[in-house]
Design a protein around this motif. Structure first.
Motif, short mmCIF file in Angstrom:
data_model
loop_
_atom_site.label_atom_id
_atom_site.label_comp_id
_atom_site.label_asym_id
_atom_site.label_seq_id
_atom_site.Cartn_x
_atom_site.Cartn_y
_atom_site.Cartn_z
N TYR A 42 -12.58 -50.20 -11.28
CA TYR A 42 -13.70 -49.51 -12.31
C TYR A 42 -15.07 -48.76 -11.55
CZ TYR A 42 -10.79 -52.06 -15.83
OH TYR A 42 -9.98 -52.34 -16.62
N ARG A 84 -7.52 -45.94 -23.28
CA ARG A 84 -8.42 -45.03 -22.76
C ARG A 84 -8.79 -44.33 -24.13
NH1 ARG A 84 -7.53 -40.23 -18.31
NH2 ARG A 84 -9.45 -38.95 -18.93
N ILE A 87 -11.41 -45.75 -26.26
CA ILE A 87 -12.92 -45.97 -25.89
C ILE A 87 -13.79 -44.88 -26.13
CG2 ILE A 87 -14.10 -46.58 -24.04
CD1 ILE A 87 -11.48 -47.61 -22.37
N LEU A 90 -16.98 -43.66 -22.51
CA LEU A 90 -16.22 -44.15 -21.38
C LEU A 90 -17.01 -44.85 -19.95
CD1 LEU A 90 -13.51 -41.71 -20.62
CD2 LEU A 90 -13.19 -43.78 -20.90
N LYS A 92 -20.13 -46.17 -20.56
CA LYS A 92 -20.74 -47.35 -20.98
C LYS A 92 -19.44 -48.62 -20.50
CE LYS A 92 -22.83 -49.99 -24.68
NZ LYS A 92 -22.55 -51.26 -24.01
N PHE A 93 -18.49 -48.21 -20.95
CA PHE A 93 -17.07 -49.03 -20.97
C PHE A 93 -16.96 -49.54 -19.34
CE2 PHE A 93 -12.66 -49.39 -19.76
CZ PHE A 93 -12.40 -50.64 -20.56
N ASP A 96 -20.09 -51.41 -18.05
CA ASP A 96 -19.88 -52.97 -18.52
C ASP A 96 -18.65 -53.77 -17.79
OD1 ASP A 96 -21.94 -52.65 -20.39
OD2 ASP A 96 -20.84 -52.45 -21.98
N ARG A 97 -17.71 -53.04 -17.52
CA ARG A 97 -16.45 -53.78 -16.85
C ARG A 97 -16.83 -54.04 -15.35
NH1 ARG A 97 -11.08 -54.60 -18.43
NH2 ARG A 97 -11.29 -54.55 -20.45
#
Length: 140
Positions: A42, A84, A87, A90, A92-93, A96-97
């Protein structure tokens, strides 16, 4: 067959040491590897997204698909491709991951350190108890 209190305590200490050893040497190492691969994957996508945008992230995904040999990374690539489109943000995702996986690695590392400390304390406790027992026997 009747067990003495001392035999039961020794058996419980042995089980405790075995559980700590198994956690510290097997479970924790595998968990840190798994979460570390997630951080790697990520974070790589997040860097590509922040530098070159969505097109750069697509190129990075294509490069990962063609060159990566770790099964976990290939599985993460397939999962990311599948979700994908759903979401909204992207960046922020991905951020966060990465943070979530880093926290998991740190938590498992701290638990592993605690297990190692507990093993050391149990060994010290056994040494001290045997030493006191020998001194008590010599004094009689």
């Amino acid at each position: 067959m009747k067990f003495t209190k001392k035999q039961i305590i020794r058996f419980l200490v042995m089980l405790f040491l075995l559980a700590c050893m198994l956690f510290a040497n097997f479970f924790a190492v595998r968990a840190m590897l798994r979460y570390g691969v997630e951080v790697y994957f990520y974070d790589k996508l997040q860097v590509a997204l922040s530098i070159a945008g969505v097109k750069g992230m697509d190129e990075e995904l294509a490069k990962i698909r063609s060159t990566e040999k770790l099964p976990r990374v290939i599985k993460l690539t397939a999962e990311f491709d599948a979700q994908r489109n759903s979401i909204a943000d992207l960046d922020k995702f991905l951020h966060d991951r990465v943070e979530q996986s880093k926290k998991k690695v740190e938590a498992v590392r701290n638990l592993r350190s605690l297990a190692i400390i507990l093993i050391a304390l149990a060994f010290c406790w056994q040494l001290l108890s045997r030493w006191f027992e020998r001194r008590r026997c010599k004094g009689k």
